[in-house]
Scaffold this motif. Sequence first.
Motif, PDB file in Angstrom:
ATOM      1  N   GLY A 177       0.799  -1.213   0.000  1.00 42.83           N
ATOM      2  CA  GLY A 177       0.000   0.000   0.000  1.00 42.83           C
ATOM      3  C   GLY A 177       0.834   1.266   0.000  1.00 42.83           C
ATOM      4  N   LEU A 178       1.974   1.214   0.652  1.00 41.87           N
ATOM      5  CA  LEU A 178       2.864   2.379   0.693  1.00 41.87           C
ATOM      6  C   LEU A 178       3.249   2.835  -0.710  1.00 41.87           C
ATOM      7  N   ILE A 179       3.417   1.897  -1.620  1.00 47.51           N
ATOM      8  CA  ILE A 179       3.788   2.228  -2.994  1.00 47.51           C
ATOM      9  C   ILE A 179       2.740   3.140  -3.625  1.00 47.51           C
ATOM     10  N   TYR A 180       1.463   2.848  -3.380  1.00 51.36           N
ATOM     11  CA  TYR A 180       0.387   3.660  -3.953  1.00 51.36           C
ATOM     12  C   TYR A 180       0.267   5.010  -3.263  1.00 51.36           C
ATOM     13  N   THR A 181       0.566   5.040  -1.961  1.00 53.99           N
ATOM     14  CA  THR A 181       0.581   6.320  -1.247  1.00 53.99           C
ATOM     15  C   THR A 181       1.688   7.208  -1.792  1.00 53.99           C
ATOM     16  N   GLU A 182       2.821   6.623  -2.096  1.00 53.18           N
ATOM     17  CA  GLU A 182       3.926   7.389  -2.680  1.00 53.18           C
ATOM     18  C   GLU A 182       3.546   7.908  -4.070  1.00 53.18           C
ATOM     19  N   LYS A 183       2.838   7.090  -4.831  1.00 56.48           N
ATOM     20  CA  LYS A 183       2.375   7.547  -6.152  1.00 56.48           C
ATOM     21  C   LYS A 183       1.415   8.727  -6.002  1.00 56.48           C
ATOM     22  N   LEU A 184       0.539   8.654  -4.997  1.00 58.13           N
ATOM     23  CA  LEU A 184      -0.408   9.738  -4.760  1.00 58.13           C
ATOM     24  C   LEU A 184       0.329  11.017  -4.356  1.00 58.13           C
ATOM     25  N   LEU A 185       1.336  10.892  -3.521  1.00 56.67           N
ATOM     26  CA  LEU A 185       2.109  12.056  -3.105  1.00 56.67           C
ATOM     27  C   LEU A 185       2.844  12.681  -4.292  1.00 56.67           C
ATOM     28  N   GLU A 186       3.316  11.879  -5.202  1.00 56.86           N
ATOM     29  CA  GLU A 186       3.941  12.412  -6.422  1.00 56.86           C
ATOM     30  C   GLU A 186       2.909  13.160  -7.256  1.00 56.86           C
ATOM     31  N   LEU A 187       1.688  12.655  -7.257  1.00 59.11           N
ATOM     32  CA  LEU A 187       0.615  13.258  -8.038  1.00 59.11           C
ATOM     33  C   LEU A 187       0.234  14.636  -7.502  1.00 59.11           C
ATOM     34  N   VAL A 188       0.158  14.775  -6.179  1.00 62.46           N
ATOM     35  CA  VAL A 188      -0.329  16.030  -5.592  1.00 62.46           C
ATOM     36  C   VAL A 188       0.781  17.042  -5.339  1.00 62.46           C
ATOM     37  N   GLY A 189       2.035  16.614  -5.389  1.00 60.15           N
ATOM     38  CA  GLY A 189       3.133  17.560  -5.182  1.00 60.15           C
ATOM     39  C   GLY A 189       3.680  17.506  -3.769  1.00 60.15           C
ATOM     40  N   GLY A 190       4.796  18.186  -3.572  1.00 59.66           N
ATOM     41  CA  GLY A 190       5.551  18.025  -2.334  1.00 59.66           C
ATOM     42  C   GLY A 190       5.170  18.918  -1.184  1.00 59.66           C
ATOM     43  N   ASN A 191       4.254  19.873  -1.368  1.00 62.69           N
ATOM     44  CA  ASN A 191       3.947  20.825  -0.304  1.00 62.69           C
ATOM     45  C   ASN A 191       2.852  20.366   0.651  1.00 62.69           C
ATOM     46  N   ILE A 192       2.214  19.290   0.349  1.00 60.19           N
ATOM     47  CA  ILE A 192       1.095  18.823   1.159  1.00 60.19           C
ATOM     48  C   ILE A 192       1.591  18.279   2.505  1.00 60.19           C
ATOM     49  N   LYS A 193       0.849  18.580   3.572  1.00 60.48           N
ATOM     50  CA  LYS A 193       1.154  18.074   4.900  1.00 60.48           C
ATOM     51  C   LYS A 193       0.448  16.735   5.102  1.00 60.48           C
ATOM     52  N   ILE A 194       1.049  15.865   5.917  1.00 56.07           N
ATOM     53  CA  ILE A 194       0.508  14.517   6.086  1.00 56.07           C
ATOM     54  C   ILE A 194       0.102  14.277   7.527  1.00 56.07           C
ATOM     55  N   CYS A 195      -1.146  13.850   7.698  1.00 56.95           N
ATOM     56  CA  CYS A 195      -1.655  13.444   9.009  1.00 56.95           C
ATOM     57  C   CYS A 195      -1.985  11.953   8.934  1.00 56.95           C
ATOM     58  N   ALA A 196      -1.365  11.172   9.800  1.00 58.96           N
ATOM     59  CA  ALA A 196      -1.583   9.728   9.808  1.00 58.96           C
ATOM     60  C   ALA A 196      -2.595   9.369  10.891  1.00 58.96           C
ATOM     61  N   VAL A 197      -3.626   8.641  10.514  1.00 58.81           N
ATOM     62  CA  VAL A 197      -4.688   8.245  11.441  1.00 58.81           C
ATOM     63  C   VAL A 197      -4.439   6.807  11.879  1.00 58.81           C
ATOM     64  N   GLY A 198      -3.987   6.624  13.109  1.00 57.88           N
ATOM     65  CA  GLY A 198      -3.708   5.290  13.619  1.00 57.88           C
ATOM     66  C   GLY A 198      -2.244   4.913  13.463  1.00 57.88           C
ATOM     67  N   LYS A 199      -1.809   3.965  14.287  1.00 55.09           N
ATOM     68  CA  LYS A 199      -0.391   3.589  14.343  1.00 55.09           C
ATOM     69  C   LYS A 199       0.099   2.886  13.084  1.00 55.09           C
ATOM     70  N   LYS A 200      -0.749   2.093  12.431  1.00 54.10           N
ATOM     71  CA  LYS A 200      -0.317   1.381  11.225  1.00 54.10           C
ATOM     72  C   LYS A 200       0.107   2.376  10.154  1.00 54.10           C
ATOM     73  N   SER A 201      -0.708   3.379   9.932  1.00 57.87           N
ATOM     74  CA  SER A 201      -0.396   4.397   8.939  1.00 57.87           C
ATOM     75  C   SER A 201       0.818   5.216   9.355  1.00 57.87           C
ATOM     76  N   GLU A 202       0.831   5.657  10.610  1.00 60.46           N
ATOM     77  CA  GLU A 202       1.933   6.489  11.098  1.00 60.46           C
ATOM     78  C   GLU A 202       3.271   5.776  11.006  1.00 60.46           C
ATOM     79  N   THR A 203       3.331   4.541  11.488  1.00 59.06           N
ATOM     80  CA  THR A 203       4.588   3.794  11.493  1.00 59.06           C
ATOM     81  C   THR A 203       5.073   3.512  10.077  1.00 59.06           C
ATOM     82  N   THR A 204       4.151   3.113   9.198  1.00 55.22           N
ATOM     83  CA  THR A 204       4.533   2.795   7.816  1.00 55.22           C
ATOM     84  C   THR A 204       5.121   4.016   7.122  1.00 55.22           C
ATOM     85  N   LEU A 205       4.484   5.170   7.283  1.00 58.60           N
ATOM     86  CA  LEU A 205       4.966   6.390   6.628  1.00 58.60           C
ATOM     87  C   LEU A 205       6.272   6.884   7.239  1.00 58.60           C
TER      88      LEU A 205
END
Length: 239
Positions: A177-205
């Motif tokens: 899943g991280l691979i697709y999140t990285e693709k999404l981040l490339e799509l939206v650009g580098g200035n976006i802030k990231i909020c992780a909901v829950g430990k699975k998301s936070e730790t993975t990122l």
Amino acid sequence: MNYPHIMHKIRVFTESLKKYKEKNVFNPWTDFDPDYDIAHSRSIRKAQLERYLVHRMDSPRLLIVAEACGYQGCRFTGIPLTSERMMLDLHPVVNSKMIIGSPGRRTSRKESPFLPADIQREKGFNEPTDTIVWKAALESGLAPDDFILWNIFPFHPHKPGKMLTNRTPTQKELDAGLIYTEKLLELVGGNIKICAVGKKSETTLKNAGYKVTGVRHPANGGATLFREGLQDFIKEIGV
């Protein structure tokens, strides 16, 4: 915004999502279950995700990343943390105009004998966590197109043979899943802030080197802590 160029990039992204296939995982954009899905459900879900993303490509300020697609939400809408009742304008807080700018469609079969409750046949599925996340984001002063909702594992992990169940994604699934999140981040650009909901998301990122702020997952009595955490994060970054 160069609309044709952006739509091309979004469609490349959604086509990449369609390629994922794994046991005990339902891919909303490529899988079909005749027990629950209407005809053309896959293309409807894909089109709705594309409209959702294109409405947020001008200046998205916040990416909110939860854990995994749930059967009462993204499984049937194709949009993370978004339920059918929101898409059908049957929700008290969120409507289709906020989400995709036009009326949405349900993809669950209203006449299916396998739906657990009459309310689901009448109005489609509703996911409490989706409501909490959307409501908290809007009450924090964000406009609907200020934030993008996502899941670190964007597909629906279910228990073996039980399609209308949720399970925690495995480490292998989180890595995929991280691979697709990285693709999404490339799509939206580098200035976006990231909020992780829950430990699975936070730790993975965080393990992948991303700067993220983690907040409590709203499930299992965590709604208040989630709301407070999201509000504090938004104030801190000045979104």
